[in-house]
Design an enzyme around this catalytic site. Structure first.
Site, PDB file in Angstrom:
ATOM      1  N   LEU A 149      13.122 -11.152   9.423  1.00  0.00           N
ATOM      2  CA  LEU A 149      12.331 -10.348  10.367  1.00  0.00           C
ATOM      3  C   LEU A 149      12.848 -10.568  11.788  1.00  0.00           C
ATOM      4  O   LEU A 149      12.138 -11.063  12.660  1.00  0.00           O
ATOM      5  CB  LEU A 149      10.839 -10.691  10.263  1.00  0.00           C
ATOM      6  CG  LEU A 149       9.888  -9.669  10.897  1.00  0.00           C
ATOM      7  CD1 LEU A 149       9.872  -8.382  10.075  1.00  0.00           C
ATOM      8  CD2 LEU A 149       8.471 -10.234  11.003  1.00  0.00           C
ATOM      9  N   GLY A 150      14.115 -10.179  11.994  1.00  0.00           N
ATOM     10  CA  GLY A 150      14.693 -10.239  13.328  1.00  0.00           C
ATOM     11  C   GLY A 150      14.506  -8.911  14.046  1.00  0.00           C
ATOM     12  O   GLY A 150      13.563  -8.166  13.771  1.00  0.00           O
ATOM     13  N   ARG A 151      15.432  -8.603  14.952  1.00  0.00           N
ATOM     14  CA  ARG A 151      15.297  -7.369  15.739  1.00  0.00           C
ATOM     15  C   ARG A 151      15.239  -6.141  14.838  1.00  0.00           C
ATOM     16  O   ARG A 151      14.361  -5.294  14.975  1.00  0.00           O
ATOM     17  CB  ARG A 151      16.488  -7.236  16.701  1.00  0.00           C
ATOM     18  CG  ARG A 151      16.626  -8.353  17.725  1.00  0.00           C
ATOM     19  CD  ARG A 151      17.859  -8.077  18.573  1.00  0.00           C
ATOM     20  NE  ARG A 151      18.128  -9.110  19.557  1.00  0.00           N
ATOM     21  CZ  ARG A 151      18.962 -10.124  19.366  1.00  0.00           C
ATOM     22  NH1 ARG A 151      19.598 -10.248  18.202  1.00  0.00           N
ATOM     23  NH2 ARG A 151      19.179 -11.014  20.316  1.00  0.00           N
ATOM     24  N   ILE A 152      16.190  -6.047  13.909  1.00  0.00           N
ATOM     25  CA  ILE A 152      16.226  -4.879  13.029  1.00  0.00           C
ATOM     26  C   ILE A 152      15.079  -4.937  12.025  1.00  0.00           C
ATOM     27  O   ILE A 152      14.458  -3.916  11.717  1.00  0.00           O
ATOM     28  CB  ILE A 152      17.581  -4.783  12.301  1.00  0.00           C
ATOM     29  CG1 ILE A 152      18.722  -4.694  13.314  1.00  0.00           C
ATOM     30  CG2 ILE A 152      17.606  -3.575  11.371  1.00  0.00           C
ATOM     31  CD1 ILE A 152      20.113  -4.772  12.694  1.00  0.00           C
ATOM     32  N   ARG A 172      13.464 -18.216   8.103  1.00  0.00           N
ATOM     33  CA  ARG A 172      13.536 -19.671   8.289  1.00  0.00           C
ATOM     34  C   ARG A 172      12.240 -20.239   8.855  1.00  0.00           C
ATOM     35  O   ARG A 172      11.852 -21.368   8.550  1.00  0.00           O
ATOM     36  CB  ARG A 172      14.707 -20.020   9.209  1.00  0.00           C
ATOM     37  CG  ARG A 172      16.073 -19.871   8.552  1.00  0.00           C
ATOM     38  CD  ARG A 172      17.191 -20.089   9.531  1.00  0.00           C
ATOM     39  NE  ARG A 172      17.237 -19.047  10.555  1.00  0.00           N
ATOM     40  CZ  ARG A 172      18.141 -18.976  11.515  1.00  0.00           C
ATOM     41  NH1 ARG A 172      19.072 -19.904  11.599  1.00  0.00           N
ATOM     42  NH2 ARG A 172      18.127 -17.983  12.390  1.00  0.00           N
ATOM     43  N   ARG A 229      24.484  -7.994   4.348  1.00  0.00           N
ATOM     44  CA  ARG A 229      25.807  -8.342   3.841  1.00  0.00           C
ATOM     45  C   ARG A 229      25.720  -8.466   2.324  1.00  0.00           C
ATOM     46  O   ARG A 229      24.736  -8.982   1.786  1.00  0.00           O
ATOM     47  CB  ARG A 229      26.298  -9.670   4.431  1.00  0.00           C
ATOM     48  CG  ARG A 229      26.638  -9.636   5.916  1.00  0.00           C
ATOM     49  CD  ARG A 229      27.919  -8.873   6.166  1.00  0.00           C
ATOM     50  NE  ARG A 229      28.361  -8.970   7.548  1.00  0.00           N
ATOM     51  CZ  ARG A 229      28.053  -8.112   8.508  1.00  0.00           C
ATOM     52  NH1 ARG A 229      27.266  -7.077   8.226  1.00  0.00           N
ATOM     53  NH2 ARG A 229      28.510  -8.271   9.741  1.00  0.00           N
ATOM     54  N   ASP A 253      23.875  -0.587   0.857  1.00  0.00           N
ATOM     55  CA  ASP A 253      24.796  -0.143   1.903  1.00  0.00           C
ATOM     56  C   ASP A 253      25.953  -1.120   2.065  1.00  0.00           C
ATOM     57  O   ASP A 253      26.909  -0.830   2.779  1.00  0.00           O
ATOM     58  CB  ASP A 253      24.049   0.001   3.236  1.00  0.00           C
ATOM     59  CG  ASP A 253      24.900   0.624   4.329  1.00  0.00           C
ATOM     60  OD1 ASP A 253      25.562   1.642   4.046  1.00  0.00           O
ATOM     61  OD2 ASP A 253      24.915   0.095   5.457  1.00  0.00           O
ATOM     62  N   GLU A 258      33.373  -5.486  -0.469  1.00  0.00           N
ATOM     63  CA  GLU A 258      33.605  -4.117   0.006  1.00  0.00           C
ATOM     64  C   GLU A 258      34.938  -4.011   0.764  1.00  0.00           C
ATOM     65  O   GLU A 258      35.381  -4.990   1.376  1.00  0.00           O
ATOM     66  CB  GLU A 258      32.445  -3.668   0.900  1.00  0.00           C
ATOM     67  CG  GLU A 258      32.252  -4.486   2.154  1.00  0.00           C
ATOM     68  CD  GLU A 258      31.010  -4.059   2.936  1.00  0.00           C
ATOM     69  OE1 GLU A 258      31.164  -3.814   4.149  1.00  0.00           O
ATOM     70  OE2 GLU A 258      29.912  -3.965   2.346  1.00  0.00           O
ATOM     71  N   HIS A 276      28.510   1.230   3.741  1.00  0.00           N
ATOM     72  CA  HIS A 276      28.296   0.410   4.940  1.00  0.00           C
ATOM     73  C   HIS A 276      28.154   1.297   6.184  1.00  0.00           C
ATOM     74  O   HIS A 276      28.938   1.230   7.124  1.00  0.00           O
ATOM     75  CB  HIS A 276      29.423  -0.604   5.130  1.00  0.00           C
ATOM     76  CG  HIS A 276      29.010  -1.800   5.935  1.00  0.00           C
ATOM     77  ND1 HIS A 276      29.572  -3.036   5.771  1.00  0.00           N
ATOM     78  CD2 HIS A 276      28.077  -1.945   6.923  1.00  0.00           C
ATOM     79  CE1 HIS A 276      29.012  -3.906   6.613  1.00  0.00           C
ATOM     80  NE2 HIS A 276      28.103  -3.253   7.320  1.00  0.00           N
TER      81      HIS A 276
END
Length: 310
Positions: A149-152, A172, A229, A253, A258, A276
């Site tokens: 649950l970061g910025r994105i 974390r 990732r 994605d 990849e 991606h």
């Protein structure tokens, strides 16, 4: 004499144009013999523009001062080696938050309603009188578990709530200012979620964090979306569970190796595959390129960096 910088791969045209206006740019990927070029010219390079910088390249650039990375993730840069050599590293956060969050929701809807498959159903002439596709699911009322649950992740959460979804998360640490329920155990969150969205950083610390146990807990009706990732997921286990019904579906994605994608995915009707494309909009990529250039400009002007990670 202008400052000399190095590219080791192609960048966005607008970014390359801005770099060329300010600096003397050398493109290692266009050299006939990159090793020979580095041996002869490496000492003149003071900055690297782009990603994928490892210790051996740093050694070939003894006067390297900064690596300005194009992208929010920097797991393909040896940051420990950079720190040991006093090389600064920047990335391009925030400017891609909306684009990645939009694609995430798009992938979720595409998987829930099988939009790519429906498109092919019509194109292939299968939509005939008396024939129709099966009924699928919707997002409304479902629980979305977000890994990271970061910025994105926060942008995804707000959009999911607009879709009338319940949001929970694992990371974390618990974020006390966030209203969503926090799980300190990823398996437990997967078990309680209808959807699992992966948007955590890559690297050694998160490699295959979405293990077979997590996937099994998500279950035969569970849906997985990975816009982070490919290395965060146990890809062979995911593929096996998608094939045998142990996992309901996946919208991907990113992939472990990849652009090489296991061909077994192509035969599955319960997956949506994307190359991606999280930040792949004109406005977002232009903004990322502008931030890369701005970090270089700030460094050489002796000003604070916009987004320093090392």
């Amino acid at each position: 004499m202008t400052i000399e910088i190095l590219q080791t791969g192609k960048l966005l045209a607008s970014c390359e144009a801005a770099l060329a206006q300010r600096y003397t740019v050398h493109k290692l990927h266009e050299q006939a013999d990159p090793k020979a070029w580095l041996a002869e010219n490496g000492a003149r390079i003071r900055a690297h523009a782009g990603s994928g910088v490892q210790a051996d390249l740093m050694d070939a650039l003894p006067n390297l001062e900064i690596i300005a990375s194009f992208g929010v993730g920097y797991d393909n840069i040896d940051t420990k080696a950079a720190k040991a050599r006093n090389i600064r590293v920047t990335n391009t956060p925030d400017v891609l938050n909306d684009a990645v969050a939009e694609l995430t929701i798009g992938l979720m809807i595409a998987l829930a309603r099988r939009i790519p498959q429906a498109d092919q159903y019509v194109r292939q002439g299968k939509w005939q009188p008396g024939a129709s596709m099966p009924l699928f699911s919707e997002l409304t009322g479902k629980t979305l578990g977000i890994l990271g649950l970061g910025r994105i992740g926060k942008e995804i959460a707000s959009r999911a709530q607009a879709m009338k979804m319940r949001v929970v998360y694992h990371g974390r640490h618990r974020q006390l200012s966030e209203p969503h329920i926090y799980y300190d155990n990823l398996v437990d969150m997967a078990r309680d979620s209808d959807w699992l969205v992966i948007i955590a950083p890559g690297g050694k610390g998160t490699e295959r964090i979405v293990s077979r146990d997590v996937l099994t807990a998500l279950g035969p009706k569970g849906m997985l979306v990975n816009v982070a990732r490919g290395t965060l997921v146990d890809e062979p286990a995911m593929l096996e569970l998608l094939q045998n019904g142990g996992l309901g579906g996946a919208a991907l994605d990113v992939f472990e190796n990849e652009p090489s994608v296991p061909q077994a995915f192509f035969a599955l009707d319960n997956v949506v595959l994307s190359p991606h494309q999280g930040s792949a909009t004109v406005q977002t990529r232009d903004a990322m390129g502008a931030m890369l250039v701005a970090n270089l400009d700030a460094h050489f002007a002796g000003e604070p960096l916009l987004s320093q990670v090392v």
